[in-house]
Design a protein around this motif. Structure first.
Motif, PDB file in Angstrom:
ATOM      1  N   ARG A 227     -31.072 100.610 -40.822  1.00 47.03           N
ATOM      2  CA  ARG A 227     -30.543  99.412 -40.272  1.00 47.03           C
ATOM      3  C   ARG A 227     -31.622  98.881 -40.024  1.00 47.03           C
ATOM      4  O   ARG A 227     -32.341  99.199 -38.833  1.00 47.03           O
ATOM      5  CB  ARG A 227     -29.382  99.977 -39.418  1.00 47.03           C
ATOM      6  CG  ARG A 227     -28.493  98.757 -38.905  1.00 47.03           C
ATOM      7  CD  ARG A 227     -28.206  99.126 -37.511  1.00 47.03           C
ATOM      8  NE  ARG A 227     -26.838  98.842 -38.165  1.00 47.03           N
ATOM      9  CZ  ARG A 227     -25.833  98.364 -37.622  1.00 47.03           C
ATOM     10  NH1 ARG A 227     -25.598  98.869 -35.899  1.00 47.03           N
ATOM     11  NH2 ARG A 227     -24.351  98.590 -37.627  1.00 47.03           N
ATOM     12  N   LYS A 290     -24.603  93.423 -29.071  1.00 47.63           N
ATOM     13  CA  LYS A 290     -23.167  93.930 -29.882  1.00 47.63           C
ATOM     14  C   LYS A 290     -25.114  94.410 -30.642  1.00 47.63           C
ATOM     15  O   LYS A 290     -23.706  96.079 -31.277  1.00 47.63           O
ATOM     16  CB  LYS A 290     -22.699  93.269 -30.876  1.00 47.63           C
ATOM     17  CG  LYS A 290     -21.486  92.911 -30.473  1.00 47.63           C
ATOM     18  CD  LYS A 290     -20.118  91.805 -31.651  1.00 47.63           C
ATOM     19  CE  LYS A 290     -18.943  91.526 -31.024  1.00 47.63           C
ATOM     20  NZ  LYS A 290     -18.509  90.955 -32.234  1.00 47.63           N
ATOM     21  N   LEU A 291     -25.448  94.476 -30.622  1.00 45.15           N
ATOM     22  CA  LEU A 291     -27.488  95.318 -31.538  1.00 45.15           C
ATOM     23  C   LEU A 291     -27.765  96.235 -30.677  1.00 45.15           C
ATOM     24  O   LEU A 291     -28.709  97.051 -31.174  1.00 45.15           O
ATOM     25  CB  LEU A 291     -27.418  94.717 -32.919  1.00 45.15           C
ATOM     26  CG  LEU A 291     -26.925  93.709 -33.813  1.00 45.15           C
ATOM     27  CD1 LEU A 291     -27.618  92.841 -34.697  1.00 45.15           C
ATOM     28  CD2 LEU A 291     -26.358  95.201 -34.789  1.00 45.15           C
ATOM     29  N   TYR A 292     -27.572  95.422 -29.426  1.00 49.74           N
ATOM     30  CA  TYR A 292     -28.702  96.608 -28.667  1.00 49.74           C
ATOM     31  C   TYR A 292     -28.691  98.232 -29.149  1.00 49.74           C
ATOM     32  O   TYR A 292     -27.744  98.700 -28.846  1.00 49.74           O
ATOM     33  CB  TYR A 292     -27.998  96.537 -26.741  1.00 49.74           C
ATOM     34  CG  TYR A 292     -28.900  95.107 -26.281  1.00 49.74           C
ATOM     35  CD1 TYR A 292     -29.200  94.024 -27.343  1.00 49.74           C
ATOM     36  CD2 TYR A 292     -28.526  94.794 -25.278  1.00 49.74           C
ATOM     37  CE1 TYR A 292     -29.424  93.025 -26.168  1.00 49.74           C
ATOM     38  CE2 TYR A 292     -28.816  93.819 -24.723  1.00 49.74           C
ATOM     39  CZ  TYR A 292     -29.115  92.428 -25.244  1.00 49.74           C
ATOM     40  OH  TYR A 292     -29.273  91.594 -24.737  1.00 49.74           O
ATOM     41  N   LYS A 294     -29.035  99.449 -30.957  1.00 47.95           N
ATOM     42  CA  LYS A 294     -28.446 100.259 -32.571  1.00 47.95           C
ATOM     43  C   LYS A 294     -29.560  99.794 -34.391  1.00 47.95           C
ATOM     44  O   LYS A 294     -29.240 100.432 -35.271  1.00 47.95           O
ATOM     45  CB  LYS A 294     -27.925  99.309 -33.196  1.00 47.95           C
ATOM     46  CG  LYS A 294     -26.093  99.763 -31.994  1.00 47.95           C
ATOM     47  CD  LYS A 294     -24.847  99.147 -32.560  1.00 47.95           C
ATOM     48  CE  LYS A 294     -24.098 100.018 -31.089  1.00 47.95           C
ATOM     49  NZ  LYS A 294     -22.738  98.639 -31.013  1.00 47.95           N
ATOM     50  N   ASP A 296     -33.094 100.479 -36.631  1.00 46.33           N
ATOM     51  CA  ASP A 296     -34.078 101.263 -36.731  1.00 46.33           C
ATOM     52  C   ASP A 296     -35.712 100.004 -36.555  1.00 46.33           C
ATOM     53  O   ASP A 296     -35.888 101.046 -36.186  1.00 46.33           O
ATOM     54  CB  ASP A 296     -34.027 101.906 -37.991  1.00 46.33           C
ATOM     55  CG  ASP A 296     -32.773 102.933 -38.352  1.00 46.33           C
ATOM     56  OD1 ASP A 296     -33.066 104.471 -37.365  1.00 46.33           O
ATOM     57  OD2 ASP A 296     -32.034 102.465 -38.577  1.00 46.33           O
ATOM     58  N   LYS A 344     -32.947 101.147 -31.828  1.00 42.91           N
ATOM     59  CA  LYS A 344     -33.368 102.026 -30.735  1.00 42.91           C
ATOM     60  C   LYS A 344     -34.225 102.716 -30.641  1.00 42.91           C
ATOM     61  O   LYS A 344     -35.977 102.692 -30.598  1.00 42.91           O
ATOM     62  CB  LYS A 344     -32.127 103.098 -31.739  1.00 42.91           C
ATOM     63  CG  LYS A 344     -32.968 103.432 -33.180  1.00 42.91           C
ATOM     64  CD  LYS A 344     -32.742 104.433 -34.322  1.00 42.91           C
ATOM     65  CE  LYS A 344     -31.352 103.666 -34.900  1.00 42.91           C
ATOM     66  NZ  LYS A 344     -30.637 105.204 -35.830  1.00 42.91           N
TER      67      LYS A 344
END
Length: 404
Positions: A227, A290-292, A294, A296, A344
């Motif tokens: 991702r 929203k993407l904190y 998450k 790669d 992440k």
């Protein structure tokens, strides 16, 4: 070379829009080239290259011609006369060129060529900042390289073809290219050509992308199935490259504050056959939050002064302001602080700019790593690309790893 009035008029009209009305040179030239369907490739090349030339050397030519902006049409013809004289072109017997002091032009050129800000045709403040940040020896070489005409570089879209197959297909169209060592998907055009009209382009076999820009996606270490977030995607040049490196497997989230650029990205992705790209318009901080934790991989191709790409955007010299450069540095740090939170644990981030100034590059990374947001990151490697060494655009990229 014999000058033709209709082509020269097109150049003067283009310069009026660029210098006096603040239009972007690339957009003006696109419009000029549609002016007369009877123009052949040579005519179109004359209009485009002459316009870019006079834009590039505006300060030098204006100093020689003893004219100051805003330029009226007579002044623009005087700039044109300086350009033609220095190119060794015989001026025709037109009223615009009456009493052009040919000998004086050459003498003034020799005189002004001893002073860098005139020789390289740059505003005082750009010369000052380049000198302060890079030092005299490097800055003198770098600004000279940034005034050279950029090569046309293609990136083969490996979702649809290989570099070798693309080279063969273009050769059949009488477009000869050279493979560039150290740039896995790059082909350099041996001679300038309008590649956008080819069926190969329409079929999505390649994109036009400078060789330095092609290094950024490679630097991100993407793998199929990951991702990946391209956080400042724009119209998607690097997004599309990432998609090809991921072999259409996994997810790419392409984000930008400008929705119109993301629409263009969708159109390009369809042509490229890139199916794993999802666009998200950054219209509030929620989109980022929203993407904190998450992603790669996160690419921050940060907004910058653009001083590394003056070869292809020479009008930027005259549009840039010192206040903008100060403001953009604050924006860069803010983006790094916020967008880095999308990575992440164990993931990686690339911070990249098309600037040659350390204050936009290494110093931004150093500041970030010393901050609260950057404490979990380490610098794995970075790369400084200078135009006078590479022959391509000036770029910077830093690979940061988040601790597992």
């Amino acid at each position: 070379m014999r000058l033709h009035k209709n082509l020269c008029f097109a150049v003067i009209d283009g310069l009026t829009l660029i210098f006096n009305e603040g239009h972007y040179a690339d957009k003006v030239i696109q419009q000029l080239l549609k002016r007369d369907k009877r123009w052949g490739a040579r005519d179109r090349a004359f209009v485009a290259e002459t316009t870019y030339d006079i834009v590039r050397w505006k300060r030098l030519y204006a100093e020689i011609a003893e004219v100051k902006p805003p330029f009226d049409r007579d002044n623009l013809w005087r700039l044109f006369a300086v350009w033609a004289t220095l190119k060794g072109i015989k001026l025709p017997d037109w009223k615009y060129f009456e009493s052009t002091p040919t000998r004086k032009i050459k003498g003034r050129f020799d005189e002004l060529s001893k002073i860098r800000k005139f020789k390289e045709s740059i505003p005082d403040w750009i010369d000052k900042i380049g000198l302060e940040e890079l030092g005299e020896a490097i800055w003198t070489k770098e600004i000279a390289a940034l005034n050279e005409q950029a090569d046309v570089i293609l990136r083969a879209n490996t979702l649809k073809t290989t570099k070798e197959k693309l080279q063969a297909e273009l050769f059949d169209l009488d477009i000869e290219t050279t493979i560039l060592k150290g740039y896995p998907q790059a082909l350099k055009l041996n001679e300038r050509a309008n590649v956008f009209t080819t069926q190969a382009f329409k079929n999505g076999l390649f994109e036009v992308q400078d060789a330095s820009s092609q290094l950024v996606a490679e630097f991100l270490n993407v793998k199929p199935g990951m991702r990946v977030v391209d956080a400042c995607a724009g119209a998607g040049g690097k997004t599309l490259h990432i998609a090809s490196l991921m072999e259409n497997k996994g997810q790419i989230i392409a984000m930008d504050i400008y929705a119109n650029k993301l629409h263009e990205l969708k159109r390009r992705a369809k042509r490229n056959g890139a199916h794993n790209i999802e666009t998200r318009h950054i219209d509030s901080t929620k989109v980022i939050k929203k993407l904190y934790g998450k992603a790669d991989r996160v690419l921050i191709d940060a907004p910058c002064s653009g001083l590394g790409v003056l070869r292809r955007n020479p009008d930027a010299k005259w549009k840039l302001e010192p206040a903008f450069v100060d403001k953009i540095k604050a924006t860069q740090q803010d983006i790094l602080q916020q967008y880095s939170k999308m990575v992440k644990a164990g993931g990686q981030l690339v911070y990249a700019t098309c600037s040659v100034l350390p204050s936009e590059n290494q110093k931004q990374v150093e500041t970030f790593l010393k901050s609260e947001s950057g404490k979990d990151f380490t610098l794995a490697k970075d790369k400084k690309v200078l135009a006078h060494k590479s022959g391509f655009d000036g770029f910077y990229m830093a690979l940061l790893e988040r601790k597992a």
